[in-house]
Design a protein around this motif. Structure first.
Motif, short mmCIF file in Angstrom:
data_model
loop_
_atom_site.label_atom_id
_atom_site.label_comp_id
_atom_site.label_asym_id
_atom_site.label_seq_id
_atom_site.Cartn_x
_atom_site.Cartn_y
_atom_site.Cartn_z
N GLY A 130 0.88 -1.16 0.00
CA GLY A 130 0.00 0.00 0.00
C GLY A 130 0.92 1.21 0.00
O GLY A 130 1.94 1.22 0.69
N GLU A 175 -3.54 0.81 -2.87
CA GLU A 175 -3.02 -0.54 -2.63
C GLU A 175 -2.39 -1.08 -3.91
O GLU A 175 -3.02 -1.10 -4.96
CB GLU A 175 -4.16 -1.45 -2.15
CG GLU A 175 -3.76 -2.88 -1.83
CD GLU A 175 -2.81 -3.04 -0.62
OE1 GLU A 175 -2.66 -2.08 0.16
OE2 GLU A 175 -2.23 -4.12 -0.48
N ILE A 223 3.54 1.00 2.88
CA ILE A 223 3.03 0.68 4.22
C ILE A 223 3.64 -0.64 4.70
O ILE A 223 3.70 -1.62 3.95
CB ILE A 223 1.50 0.57 4.21
CG1 ILE A 223 0.88 1.88 3.72
CG2 ILE A 223 0.97 0.20 5.59
CD1 ILE A 223 -0.61 1.78 3.43
N VAL A 224 4.07 -0.63 5.95
CA VAL A 224 4.65 -1.81 6.58
C VAL A 224 3.72 -2.21 7.73
O VAL A 224 2.93 -1.39 8.21
CB VAL A 224 6.09 -1.47 7.03
CG1 VAL A 224 6.64 -2.50 7.97
CG2 VAL A 224 6.98 -1.34 5.79
N GLY A 225 3.84 -3.47 8.19
CA GLY A 225 2.82 -4.03 9.06
C GLY A 225 2.64 -3.55 10.48
O GLY A 225 2.58 -4.35 11.42
N TYR A 269 0.04 -0.58 12.34
CA TYR A 269 -0.95 0.49 12.16
C TYR A 269 -1.58 0.78 13.52
O TYR A 269 -2.09 -0.13 14.17
CB TYR A 269 -2.11 0.04 11.27
CG TYR A 269 -1.83 -0.63 9.95
CD1 TYR A 269 -1.30 -1.93 9.87
CD2 TYR A 269 -2.16 0.00 8.75
CE1 TYR A 269 -1.09 -2.56 8.65
CE2 TYR A 269 -1.95 -0.63 7.51
CZ TYR A 269 -1.41 -1.91 7.48
OH TYR A 269 -1.20 -2.53 6.28
C1 G1P Z 1 -0.34 -6.00 3.02
C2 G1P Z 1 -1.08 -4.68 2.85
C3 G1P Z 1 -0.17 -3.65 2.19
C4 G1P Z 1 1.11 -3.51 2.98
C5 G1P Z 1 1.79 -4.88 3.14
C6 G1P Z 1 2.99 -4.77 4.08
O1 G1P Z 1 -0.12 -6.56 1.76
O2 G1P Z 1 -2.25 -4.89 2.09
O3 G1P Z 1 -0.84 -2.41 2.12
O4 G1P Z 1 1.98 -2.61 2.32
O5 G1P Z 1 0.89 -5.83 3.70
O6 G1P Z 1 3.65 -5.99 4.24
P1 G1P Z 1 0.30 -8.12 1.55
O7 G1P Z 1 1.78 -8.18 1.85
O8 G1P Z 1 -0.51 -8.92 2.50
O9 G1P Z 1 0.01 -8.42 0.12
#
Ligand code: G1P
Length: 291
Positions: free
Chosen positions: A170, A189, A202-204, A206
């Motif tokens: 994201g 996203e 974005i990193v995990g 929030y």
């Molecule tokens: C999810 C989120 C994304 C974020 C990412 C971080 O994506 O949807 O916005 O940047 O985690 O690891 P996923 O890695 O599950 O595809």
């Protein structure tokens, strides 16, 4: 209101780590000597989070067992007076109150967070994506909570990522308000590199106000047909301030074999019980690779 609840979405299939994750939740794979999810729960507990809502799914109940008591195992260790192992076995259950909710269908990260709505209630909370392990002397949680306390608004963790990699994240659009901090104007996203509004991915981690649940109820499936947390936070940003914070620290994606391997080696090097044996071995290995 202080943040006392965390939500950890852990219902995914772990397809990036097959076949190891065929019968074992990826969150239970060991990072050195603990399931990777324990590091995230420890980070939360150390920052004063008291309740953890695990969002799980079918076949993932070993996670709940890990954070529960294990009477037979404890009795066996007690009989042997193995206090060190006893302490290790008891620790996960002592970290926080663990509540689990089931995500019955895999409709996306946003849907997973929405599944935790009743368990969280109407208070701010923190979301941890357990694939993201972040190491820094001041934990990412402490850093995020201090921004939340100053601004009383939602904060998402971001990292500057190479433009060619933005489509895995994201991505935020915003204006910088102080060092490491942006006021979020929009979020998208998994954008194509040439369409991304920035390279701040974005990193995990929030910290979210409870109004995000109302936004989650409203958003429709977005990127890859899933209900996206990113879309809900973008919607939230239209009615209240949302910030993006570029955290300090090193991040590992332990949802992949490569990331897990790197995290294992680097974190073992930080440990007094591992480093003395590991360092000479790594040096010899490096010499072999060079020679
Ligand atoms: C999810 C989120 C994304 C974020 C990412 C971080 O994506 O949807 O916005 O940047 O985690 O690891 P996923 O890695 O599950 O595809």
């Amino acid at each position: 209101m202080p943040v006392r609840t965390a939500v950890i979405p852990a219902a995914g299939l772990g397809t990036r780590f097959l076949p190891a994750t065929k019968a074992i939740p990826k969150e239970m794979l060991p990072l050195i000597d603990r399931p990777s999810i324990q590091y995230v729960v420890e980070e939360a507990a150390e920052a004063g989070i008291q309740r953890i809502v695990l969002v799980t799914s079918r076949g993932k109940s070993t996670m709940e067992d890990h954070f529960d008591l294990a009477p037979e195992l404890e009795a066996a260790l007690e009989a042997k007076s193995d206090t060190r192992s006893l302490e290790l076995v008891r620790r996960p259950a002592q970290l926080a109150e663990i509540i689990s909710v089931r995500q019955k269908r895999q409709l996306g990260l946003g849907h997973a967070v929405l599944t935790a709505r009743q368990a969280v209630g109407r208070e701010p909370f923190i979301v941890y994506l357990p694939d993201d392990i972040i190491r820094h002397p001041v934990s990412a949680t402490h850093q995020m909570l201090s921004v939340f306390e100053r601004y009383k608004a939602s904060v998402v963790a971001v990292e500057d990522v190479p433009r060619e990699r933005v489509s895995s994240y994201g991505v935020i659009q915003g204006e910088q308000v102080e060092e490491r901090l942006w006021h979020v104007r929009g979020m998208v996203e998994k954008p194509a590199p040439d369409q991304a509004p920035s390279t701040l991915g974005i990193v995990g981690r929030y910290v979210l106000t409870p109004e995000v649940f109302d936004a989650l109820e409203k958003v429709r499936p977005g990127a890859i047909g899933e209900i996206q947390l990113t879309d809900a936070i973008a919607l939230l940003a239209r009615s209240q301030p949302v910030y993006a914070y570029q955290f300090q620290g090193r991040r590992y994606d332990v949802g992949t074999p490569q990331g897990m391997l790197r995290a294992s080696v680097e974190m073992a090097l930080e440990r007094e019980d591992m480093a003395p044996a590991l360092v000479p071995w790594l040096k010899a290995l490096a010499r072999r690779l060079e020679g």
